[in-house]
Enzyme design. Structure first.
Site, short mmCIF file in Angstrom:
data_model
loop_
_atom_site.label_atom_id
_atom_site.label_comp_id
_atom_site.label_asym_id
_atom_site.label_seq_id
_atom_site.Cartn_x
_atom_site.Cartn_y
_atom_site.Cartn_z
N ASN A 93 47.57 4.14 -29.67
CA ASN A 93 46.17 4.54 -29.83
C ASN A 93 45.91 5.24 -31.17
O ASN A 93 44.78 5.22 -31.66
CB ASN A 93 45.79 5.47 -28.67
CG ASN A 93 44.48 6.20 -28.92
OD1 ASN A 93 43.41 5.62 -28.87
ND2 ASN A 93 44.58 7.49 -29.24
N SER A 145 39.86 -2.52 -32.19
CA SER A 145 38.46 -2.18 -32.44
C SER A 145 37.65 -3.46 -32.41
O SER A 145 38.18 -4.56 -32.61
CB SER A 145 38.31 -1.53 -33.82
OG SER A 145 36.95 -1.45 -34.19
N TYR A 158 40.11 -0.76 -42.85
CA TYR A 158 40.18 -0.58 -41.39
C TYR A 158 40.10 -1.93 -40.68
O TYR A 158 40.89 -2.22 -39.79
CB TYR A 158 39.03 0.33 -40.95
CG TYR A 158 39.02 0.64 -39.47
CD1 TYR A 158 39.98 1.47 -38.91
CD2 TYR A 158 38.04 0.11 -38.64
CE1 TYR A 158 39.97 1.76 -37.56
CE2 TYR A 158 38.02 0.39 -37.28
CZ TYR A 158 38.99 1.23 -36.75
OH TYR A 158 38.97 1.52 -35.39
N1 LIG Z 1 35.81 6.43 -32.60
C1 LIG Z 1 35.41 5.18 -32.76
O1 LIG Z 1 34.22 4.91 -33.03
C2 LIG Z 1 36.41 4.06 -32.59
C3 LIG Z 1 35.90 2.75 -32.52
C4 LIG Z 1 36.79 1.68 -32.37
C5 LIG Z 1 38.15 1.92 -32.27
N2 LIG Z 1 38.63 3.20 -32.32
C6 LIG Z 1 40.08 3.39 -32.26
O2 LIG Z 1 40.40 4.28 -31.22
C7 LIG Z 1 41.63 4.95 -31.51
C8 LIG Z 1 41.45 6.44 -31.28
O3 LIG Z 1 40.47 6.93 -32.19
P1 LIG Z 1 39.51 8.18 -31.85
O4 LIG Z 1 38.13 7.70 -31.93
O5 LIG Z 1 39.98 8.86 -30.65
O6 LIG Z 1 39.77 9.05 -33.18
P2 LIG Z 1 40.30 10.56 -33.39
O7 LIG Z 1 39.53 11.49 -32.54
O8 LIG Z 1 40.30 10.75 -34.86
O9 LIG Z 1 41.78 10.49 -32.82
C9 LIG Z 1 42.80 9.81 -33.52
C10 LIG Z 1 44.14 10.25 -32.97
O10 LIG Z 1 45.17 9.60 -33.74
C11 LIG Z 1 46.11 10.58 -34.16
N3 LIG Z 1 46.73 10.19 -35.41
C12 LIG Z 1 46.14 9.79 -36.57
N4 LIG Z 1 47.05 9.53 -37.51
C13 LIG Z 1 48.26 9.77 -36.94
C14 LIG Z 1 49.60 9.71 -37.41
N5 LIG Z 1 49.87 9.32 -38.65
N6 LIG Z 1 50.60 10.04 -36.56
C15 LIG Z 1 50.33 10.43 -35.29
N7 LIG Z 1 49.08 10.51 -34.78
C16 LIG Z 1 48.07 10.19 -35.61
C17 LIG Z 1 45.29 11.86 -34.29
O11 LIG Z 1 46.12 13.00 -34.14
P3 LIG Z 1 46.61 13.99 -35.32
O12 LIG Z 1 45.51 14.06 -36.34
O13 LIG Z 1 46.86 15.26 -34.59
O14 LIG Z 1 47.85 13.33 -35.83
C18 LIG Z 1 44.36 11.74 -33.09
O15 LIG Z 1 45.01 12.22 -31.93
C19 LIG Z 1 41.98 4.58 -32.96
O16 LIG Z 1 42.97 3.57 -32.96
C20 LIG Z 1 40.67 4.02 -33.50
O17 LIG Z 1 40.88 3.09 -34.54
C21 LIG Z 1 37.79 4.27 -32.49
#
Ligand SMILES: NC(=O)c1ccc[n+]([C@@H]2O[C@H](COP(=O)([O-])OP(=O)(O)OC[C@H]3O[C@@H](n4cnc5c(N)ncnc54)[C@H](OP(=O)(O)O)[C@@H]3O)[C@@H](O)[C@H]2O)c1
Length: 262
Positions: A93, A145, A158
């Protein structure tokens, strides 16, 4: 085959310190799961671990680290092997993004996003396959996504990473099936998390207003249902479902719309 049970499952979840990952961990805990959570922010991860125990998780492993580091991935899998023997559910994730015109962006931005969103996920799976093979009714979930279905301007790094994740997922699905490991892709649309505050580069803004997102709790609940119902892919947002439909039946229309924004 009936519904997949989540009771007492051994789970590895990356990106659990916030957003969709955190909600997913909280919703998996009441099934009595043994859950390993990975992210870089220690404070958030330790708080989550307490909450997970309070909600019924039977064991919690916290791994503070960067998924792009080989040692972090290897140590995590080793700890799971030592403590639980096998893995039933791996959820990739963790993800990051950046906004801006490709021409004005930098090579490091493209590399970093591919490292986190694609290479880290792929290599974690490579290392985890023996553990998943020994698991029960095993499943790999890759959080992609809607932008893994349709490229959009000012988000090229992305989109590339999420296209790669989806193409790779489709390729390995039949390979894993031979070992009894299923694979589900999650294709969320905009979700109300801190994702957009965590952009690693903020160049030109996206050329349209950000649509209102779904609460991460809703996305997590749909992922849990998708797991239980053995789905191949889920699209949590209705706008996302519409985009995928248009990509299939009228790609020329989307090309014309996107060209106006370039
Ligand atoms: N939000 C949206 O609109 C959206 C839409 C489509 C898809 N997604 C996908 O959903 C997933 C979760 O995103 P979210 O919306 O929950 O975003 P978020 O709130 O920014 O959470 C992202 C998570 O990934 C972790 N992370 C990032 N880089 C990392 C690394 N190098 N090593 C370990 N952990 C890492 C972050 O933790 P730390 O910073 O503590 O490492 C955080 O726990 C992602 O794959 C994103 O592409 C999100």
């Amino acid at each position: 085959m009936g519904r997949r049970s989540l009771n007492d499952r051994r789970v590895l979840l990356t990106g659990a310190s916030g957003g969709i990952g955190r909600e997913l961990a909280l919703q998996l805990a009441p099934f009595g799961t043994r859950i390993a959570v990975v992210a870089r922010r220690e404070t958030q991860l330790l708080e989550l671990a307490d909450e997970l125990k309070g909600r019924g998780a039977s064991a919690v492993l916290t791994v503070v680290g960067d998924v792009t580091e080989d040692a972090v991935r290897t140590d995590t899998l080793q700890r799971i092997r030592d403590q639980w023997g096998a893995l039933d559910l791996l959820i990739n994730n963790a993800g990051i993004s950046a906004h801006g015109r490709f021409e004005n962006s930098a090579a490091e931005v493209l590399r970093k996003i591919m490292e986190v969103n694609f290479f880290a996920a792929a290599e974690l799976v490579r290392g985890a396959i023996p553990l998943l093979r020994d698991g029960e009714d095993s499943l790999l979930v890759n959080v992609g996504s809607i932008l893994g279905h349709r490229g959009v301007p000012y988000n090229s790094e992305y989109c590339s990473s999420k296209f790669a994740l989806r193409g790779w997922s489709e390729s390995i699905r039949p390979e894993l099936a031979r070992d009894g490991i299923a694979l589900m892709i999650v294709s969320p649309g905009t979700t109300d998390t801190e994702f957009f505050e965590h952009l690693i580069a903020k160049g030109e803004q996206m050329p349209w207003n950000q649509p209102r997102g779904l609460p991460p709790e809703d996305v997590a609940a749909q992922i849990v249902r998708g797991i239980q119902h053995r789905r191949f892919e889920i699209y949590p947002n209705w706008r996302g479902r519409l985009l995928v439909l248009l990509t299939r039946i009228a790609p020329w229309l989307l090309d014309r719309v996107m060209n106006r924004y370039g």
